[in-house]
Write a protein that holds these residues in place. Structure first.
Motif, PDB file in Angstrom:
ATOM      1  N   ALA A 115       0.883  -1.241  -0.135  1.00 48.57           N
ATOM      2  CA  ALA A 115       0.279  -0.190  -0.084  1.00 48.57           C
ATOM      3  C   ALA A 115       1.102   1.116  -0.229  1.00 48.57           C
ATOM      4  CB  ALA A 115      -0.907   0.090   1.148  1.00 48.57           C
ATOM      5  N   GLU A 116       0.157   2.627  -0.605  1.00 45.45           N
ATOM      6  CA  GLU A 116       0.981   3.543  -0.432  1.00 45.45           C
ATOM      7  C   GLU A 116      -0.135   4.711  -0.406  1.00 45.45           C
ATOM      8  OE1 GLU A 116       2.224   5.508  -4.443  1.00 45.45           O
ATOM      9  OE2 GLU A 116       2.757   3.443  -4.532  1.00 45.45           O
ATOM     10  N   VAL A 117       0.437   5.937   0.006  1.00 54.35           N
ATOM     11  CA  VAL A 117      -0.419   7.161   0.081  1.00 54.35           C
ATOM     12  C   VAL A 117       0.280   8.105  -0.420  1.00 54.35           C
ATOM     13  CG1 VAL A 117      -1.694   8.810   1.598  1.00 54.35           C
ATOM     14  CG2 VAL A 117      -1.770   6.410   2.230  1.00 54.35           C
ATOM     15  N   SER A 118      -0.365   8.518  -1.695  1.00 50.14           N
ATOM     16  CA  SER A 118       0.464   9.603  -2.380  1.00 50.14           C
ATOM     17  C   SER A 118      -0.316  10.963  -2.340  1.00 50.14           C
ATOM     18  CB  SER A 118       0.729   9.019  -3.945  1.00 50.14           C
ATOM     19  OG  SER A 118       0.934  10.274  -4.782  1.00 50.14           O
ATOM     20  N   GLY A 119       0.329  11.896  -2.339  1.00 48.83           N
ATOM     21  CA  GLY A 119      -0.349  13.230  -2.342  1.00 48.83           C
ATOM     22  C   GLY A 119      -1.179  13.307  -0.916  1.00 48.83           C
ATOM     23  N   ARG A 120      -1.983  13.971  -1.165  1.00 49.74           N
ATOM     24  CA  ARG A 120      -2.876  14.448   0.185  1.00 49.74           C
ATOM     25  C   ARG A 120      -3.820  13.098   0.785  1.00 49.74           C
ATOM     26  NH1 ARG A 120      -6.845  19.408   0.385  1.00 49.74           N
ATOM     27  NH2 ARG A 120      -8.170  18.155  -1.221  1.00 49.74           N
ATOM     28  N   ASP A 121      -4.487  12.556  -0.162  1.00 45.38           N
ATOM     29  CA  ASP A 121      -5.480  11.658   0.197  1.00 45.38           C
ATOM     30  C   ASP A 121      -5.751  10.392  -0.692  1.00 45.38           C
ATOM     31  OD1 ASP A 121      -6.649  12.776  -1.930  1.00 45.38           O
ATOM     32  OD2 ASP A 121      -8.234  13.602  -1.037  1.00 45.38           O
ATOM     33  N   ARG A 122      -4.924  10.226  -1.705  1.00 44.08           N
ATOM     34  CA  ARG A 122      -4.773   9.217  -2.625  1.00 44.08           C
ATOM     35  C   ARG A 122      -4.008   7.919  -2.345  1.00 44.08           C
ATOM     36  NH1 ARG A 122      -5.898   7.860  -8.358  1.00 44.08           N
ATOM     37  NH2 ARG A 122      -4.675   6.266  -8.982  1.00 44.08           N
ATOM     38  N   GLY A 123      -4.929   6.804  -2.135  1.00 46.79           N
ATOM     39  CA  GLY A 123      -4.170   5.476  -1.825  1.00 46.79           C
ATOM     40  C   GLY A 123      -4.177   4.676  -2.823  1.00 46.79           C
ATOM     41  N   CYS A 156      -1.484   6.364   7.717  1.00 46.31           N
ATOM     42  CA  CYS A 156      -0.482   7.088   7.186  1.00 46.31           C
ATOM     43  C   CYS A 156      -1.094   8.376   6.584  1.00 46.31           C
ATOM     44  CB  CYS A 156      -0.031   6.303   6.010  1.00 46.31           C
ATOM     45  SG  CYS A 156       1.175   7.023   4.785  1.00 46.31           S
ATOM     46  N   ALA A 157      -2.332   8.428   6.034  1.00 43.47           N
ATOM     47  CA  ALA A 157      -3.221   9.879   5.619  1.00 43.47           C
ATOM     48  C   ALA A 157      -3.066  10.583   6.827  1.00 43.47           C
ATOM     49  CB  ALA A 157      -4.069   9.365   4.766  1.00 43.47           C
ATOM     50  N   ARG A 158      -3.616   9.919   8.009  1.00 39.72           N
ATOM     51  CA  ARG A 158      -3.841  11.095   8.847  1.00 39.72           C
ATOM     52  C   ARG A 158      -2.668  11.615   9.388  1.00 39.72           C
ATOM     53  NH1 ARG A 158      -5.959   6.920  11.692  1.00 39.72           N
ATOM     54  NH2 ARG A 158      -8.083   7.260  11.223  1.00 39.72           N
ATOM     55  N   THR A 159      -1.493  10.645   9.695  1.00 37.31           N
ATOM     56  CA  THR A 159      -0.222  11.460   9.906  1.00 37.31           C
ATOM     57  C   THR A 159       0.229  12.390   9.134  1.00 37.31           C
ATOM     58  OG1 THR A 159       0.388   9.063  10.951  1.00 37.31           O
ATOM     59  CG2 THR A 159       2.390  10.783  10.344  1.00 37.31           C
ATOM     60  N   HIS A 160       0.050  12.402   7.869  1.00 42.27           N
ATOM     61  CA  HIS A 160       0.369  13.400   6.989  1.00 42.27           C
ATOM     62  C   HIS A 160      -0.653  14.455   6.877  1.00 42.27           C
ATOM     63  CE1 HIS A 160       3.341  10.318   5.828  1.00 42.27           C
ATOM     64  NE2 HIS A 160       4.024  11.093   5.439  1.00 42.27           N
ATOM     65  N   GLY A 161      -1.615  14.705   7.784  1.00 41.77           N
ATOM     66  CA  GLY A 161      -2.535  15.632   7.756  1.00 41.77           C
ATOM     67  C   GLY A 161      -3.809  15.643   6.895  1.00 41.77           C
ATOM     68  N   ALA A 162      -4.159  14.595   6.319  1.00 38.60           N
ATOM     69  CA  ALA A 162      -5.524  14.412   5.565  1.00 38.60           C
ATOM     70  C   ALA A 162      -6.564  14.199   6.567  1.00 38.60           C
ATOM     71  CB  ALA A 162      -5.029  13.205   4.654  1.00 38.60           C
ATOM     72  N   ASP A 163      -7.743  14.337   5.956  1.00 37.99           N
ATOM     73  CA  ASP A 163      -8.891  14.130   6.629  1.00 37.99           C
ATOM     74  C   ASP A 163      -9.734  13.192   6.011  1.00 37.99           C
ATOM     75  OD1 ASP A 163      -9.754  15.598   4.691  1.00 37.99           O
ATOM     76  OD2 ASP A 163     -10.589  17.362   6.001  1.00 37.99           O
ATOM     77  N   VAL A 164      -9.236  12.873   4.804  1.00 40.67           N
ATOM     78  CA  VAL A 164     -10.132  11.768   4.143  1.00 40.67           C
ATOM     79  C   VAL A 164      -8.756  10.947   3.471  1.00 40.67           C
ATOM     80  CG1 VAL A 164     -10.266  13.186   2.213  1.00 40.67           C
ATOM     81  CG2 VAL A 164     -11.786  11.241   2.464  1.00 40.67           C
ATOM     82  N   VAL A 165      -9.309   9.571   2.863  1.00 40.79           N
ATOM     83  CA  VAL A 165      -8.304   8.967   2.098  1.00 40.79           C
ATOM     84  C   VAL A 165      -8.983   7.946   1.126  1.00 40.79           C
ATOM     85  CG1 VAL A 165      -7.846   6.970   3.716  1.00 40.79           C
ATOM     86  CG2 VAL A 165      -6.283   7.468   2.121  1.00 40.79           C
TER      87      VAL A 165
END
Length: 304
Positions: A71-79, A103-112
């Motif tokens: 898995a990966e999280v790229s940009g603000r909210d795309r996995g 991961c998304a939450r750690t990088h400041g996203a509110d949705v993924v």
């Protein structure tokens, strides 16, 4: 966070893992779609972007030395995530979904969210975990032996490969157009260089532009040449297509599609394809010029 099944391990990925990730994604797509719609060059190009931190934004799940899920999280909210079909039913997908949320939450996203083939095991899993559909995407193909009708350019307009001094303007046209409907941060030019211009296999003819009477970039297409597309034949894929807002309604996009697919055929492509989604309203346009839907994807997301 859920636990991995006994005997499996996890770690951040490194560039050398790209081939194993490609194999995992390709195996999953072949099982679920009957075709492979990912290339190794896609992964390498994405991972080499300056804004992408592979250590903090990727994870691999291993059975011994073999990658069985990623898995990966790229940009603000795309996995993105994939699990080898033979490993399904063990809870790996659920663990990866939980990891993406953290991961998304750690990088400041509110949705993924992430794209999955509609009705696939991945789609059903995410639905069961509370993910909703943000938008629908379609992959369309121009059947072999058919062509899009020519669209004459306005007087003074030309189409051809972008010159290096037009690369920044081409990027601006793409970003300005996509950000009209896409909720994401603006792509830095360095990421465009890494993901397009420095993507493995890229050649200058693949960045196509229409210029107006003043020589300014009015429309842009990024053409990828897939060595082994459907049926194992080379395939052209328009990765991005955009027209400057003040130049719309003049047939520039259709002329650019004709040009892009023609140049790709000169380089061995047997078929041509592209994708669009429900945010753009462009599906009807592509169907009217003879393209046919070959697969349907949904982007499923969850609030964090």
């Amino acid at each position: 966070m859920t636990s991995l099944p006994d005997g499996l391990t996890q770690r951040p990925l490194v560039p050398a893992d790209a081939a194993a990730v490609f194999e995992t994604m390709a195996e999953e797509q072949l099982h679920d779609l009957g075709t492979v719609e990912i290339e190794l060059a896609d992964i390498v190009g994405d991972w080499q972007r300056p804004s992408f931190d592979i250590t903090s934004r990727t994870v691999g799940v291993f059975d011994g030395e073999r990658l069985v899920g990623y898995a990966e999280v790229s940009g603000r909210d795309r996995g993105e995530a994939a699990v080898r079909p033979a490993q399904r039913g063990r809870g790996i997908g659920t663990w990866l979904a939980s990891w993406m949320q953290d991961c998304a939450r750690t990088h400041g996203a509110d949705v993924v969210g992430m794209p999955v083939p509609q009705g696939s095991p991945g789609d059903r899993l995410l639905e069961s975990l509370g993910y909703h559909v943000r938008w629908t995407s379609w992959v369309l193909q121009l059947p072999a032996g058919t062509a899009i009708a020519d669209r004459e350019l306005p007087a003074g307009y030309t189409v051809g490969a972008a010159s290096p001094d037009q690369y920044v303007a081409a990027h601006d046209v793409l970003e300005d157009a996509f950000l009209e409907w896409s909720e994401r941060d603006r792509e830095p030019y360095g990421d465009f260089e890494a993901g397009v211009l420095h993507r493995p296999g890229f050649a200058p003819w693949q960045l196509r532009v229409v210029t107006d009477e003043a020589g300014a970039v009015a429309a842009v297409a990024v053409v990828m040449l897939v060595p082994e597309g459907v049926g194992g034949q080379p395939e052209a894929y328009i990765d991005r297509l955009a027209t400057r807002r003040d130049q719309r309604g003049r047939g520039l996009a259709q002329a650019l599609m004709v040009d892009s697919f023609a140049r790709a055929r000169e380089h061995g492509a047997a078929t041509s394809s592209l994708s669009t989604d429900s945010r753009t309203g462009a599906l009807g346009l592509y169907e009217r010029v003879g393209m046919q839907v070959t697969s349907v994807w949904v982007n499923r997301a969850i609030s964090l």
